[in-house]
Enzyme design. Structure first.
Site, PDB file in Angstrom:
ATOM      1  N   SER A  72      17.903  26.388  69.969  1.00 26.01           N
ATOM      2  CA  SER A  72      16.618  26.803  69.413  1.00 26.01           C
ATOM      3  C   SER A  72      15.450  26.056  70.041  1.00 26.01           C
ATOM      4  O   SER A  72      14.290  26.381  69.765  1.00 26.01           O
ATOM      5  CB  SER A  72      16.608  26.574  67.898  1.00 26.01           C
ATOM      6  OG  SER A  72      16.828  25.199  67.601  1.00 26.01           O
TER       7      SER A  72
ATOM      8  N   HIS B 144      18.526  32.960  72.129  1.00 26.67           N
ATOM      9  CA  HIS B 144      18.233  32.368  70.830  1.00 26.67           C
ATOM     10  C   HIS B 144      18.139  33.441  69.754  1.00 26.67           C
ATOM     11  O   HIS B 144      17.155  34.180  69.664  1.00 26.67           O
ATOM     12  CB  HIS B 144      16.924  31.572  70.916  1.00 26.67           C
ATOM     13  CG  HIS B 144      16.537  30.925  69.628  1.00 26.67           C
ATOM     14  ND1 HIS B 144      15.227  30.708  69.268  1.00 26.67           N
ATOM     15  CD2 HIS B 144      17.287  30.441  68.593  1.00 26.67           C
ATOM     16  CE1 HIS B 144      15.178  30.130  68.088  1.00 26.67           C
ATOM     17  NE2 HIS B 144      16.411  29.963  67.657  1.00 26.67           N
TER      18      HIS B 144
ATOM     19  N   GLU C  87      15.248  35.710  71.446  1.00 21.39           N
ATOM     20  CA  GLU C  87      14.499  35.118  72.556  1.00 21.39           C
ATOM     21  C   GLU C  87      15.466  34.905  73.720  1.00 21.39           C
ATOM     22  O   GLU C  87      16.482  34.236  73.563  1.00 21.39           O
ATOM     23  CB  GLU C  87      13.902  33.768  72.149  1.00 21.39           C
ATOM     24  CG  GLU C  87      12.742  33.863  71.186  1.00 21.39           C
ATOM     25  CD  GLU C  87      12.153  32.495  70.884  1.00 21.39           C
ATOM     26  OE1 GLU C  87      10.928  32.358  70.984  1.00 21.39           O
ATOM     27  OE2 GLU C  87      12.911  31.581  70.520  1.00 21.39           O
TER      28      GLU C  87
ATOM     29  N   ASN D 152       9.966  28.486  67.652  1.00 22.07           N
ATOM     30  CA  ASN D 152       9.909  27.164  67.033  1.00 22.07           C
ATOM     31  C   ASN D 152       8.695  26.348  67.455  1.00 22.07           C
ATOM     32  O   ASN D 152       8.277  25.452  66.735  1.00 22.07           O
ATOM     33  CB  ASN D 152      11.197  26.392  67.330  1.00 22.07           C
ATOM     34  CG  ASN D 152      12.330  26.844  66.428  1.00 22.07           C
ATOM     35  OD1 ASN D 152      12.124  27.099  65.250  1.00 22.07           O
ATOM     36  ND2 ASN D 152      13.524  26.966  66.974  1.00 22.07           N
TER      37      ASN D 152
END
Length: 283
Positions: free
Chosen positions: A119, A140, A152, A190
């Site tokens: 992540s 991800h 992602e 993130n």
């Protein structure tokens, strides 16, 4: 290259979800974990999720049975020898991931693509642990994997166009939406999400408002489906802290400094929903 046989490394919540998504999409999936107990729990998680989907009439009983028929388990990385594509979903620790990729590089066939579900960690560094960096990529998934549509896809410095296209095709086959992202700390999701959560923790730390009221402001004021502190508890406060540390180290910018209260909760073992207590208490 035709990809049919897929191996997922790690039978935790993310790994089990990734394995389920691929098996439902028609791939033959091998779910790996060194722990027999983790494998058992991962299988139970998938079976429970599929049974609930049948109850809610999202899938048929036949589709559930076909998915489980395509799903098998493994307790040795040597089984990667039969895989066209391997997805790693182990603990978010660079040393652990690099060791897994070194072993996969030795066991997986030369044509196999190796992906990480990290992540926040750099794909380029993970790829450097192998002799096939052009075939290493980030993939991800969002949690919970069977429901969330976004993936992602992160190119490392040496990731080839062929590797990217293959993974984009697989993502579409999973009925998910691929987004191409450059290899920066935290990627997009993130890098944006975790500082927001960290700022919410600072608001608690400074006594601005209670966790419940902060979450209410974000839900009703900005139309978030879940407040940032509830979401932090769901993700795991240890995971939130780790990602903030990756962002802080990666960018060297004080705006990514983890809140001291977040550190204190993690040291206390208040990790959120999985430990029974975080910003809220759980049964």
């Amino acid at each position: 290259m035709t990809i049919q046989n897929i191996m997922v490394i790690g039978a935790g919540q993310m790994g089990a979800g990734i394995a389920q998504a691929h098996a439902q999409a028609g791939f033959d999936v091998l779910l790996h974990d060194m722990s027999e107990e983790a494998l058992h729990q991962g299988q139970k998680h998938i079976e429970k999720w599929l049974a609930r989907s049948v109850e809610k009439e999202r899938i048929t009983e036949e589709a559930k049975d076909a998915t489980l028929h395509r799903l098998h388990v493994s307790s040795t990385l040597k089984d990667a020898a039969s895989s066209d594509f391997v997805i790693e979903a182990v603990v978010e620790n660079m040393d652990v991931k690099k060791q897994v990729f070194r072993e996969l590089d030795a066991f997986a066939p030369n044509h196999a693509i190796l992906a990480s579900n990290t992540s926040s960690l750099p794909i380029t560094e993970i790829a450097a642990a192998t002799n096939r960096p052009e075939q290493v990529i980030g993939m991800h998934f969002m949690n919970p994997v069977p429901i969330m549509k976004l993936v992602e896809i992160i190119r490392g410095l040496q990731t080839s166009d062929e590797t990217y296209q293959a993974i984009e095709t697989i993502t579409n086959q999973l009925n998910k939406t691929p987004v191409e992202v450059k290899d920066f700390p935290g990627f997009v999701s993130n890098r944006v999400l975790m500082p927001m959560i960290n700022e919410a923790v600072f608001a608690v730390y400074e006594g601005v408002a209670s966790p419940k009221d902060i979450d209410t402001v974000m839900k009703l004021g900005t139309n978030h489906p879940m407040g940032p502190l509830t979401l932090a508890d769901f993700i795991g406060l240890d995971t939130c802290l780790y990602i903030m540390e990756v962002l802080h180290d990666g960018f060297g910018d004080s705006k990514y400094r983890p809140c001291p209260l977040l550190r204190k909760y993690v040291k206390a073992g208040w990790l959120g929903k999985k430990s029974g207590r975080g910003f809220y208490q759980y049964d």
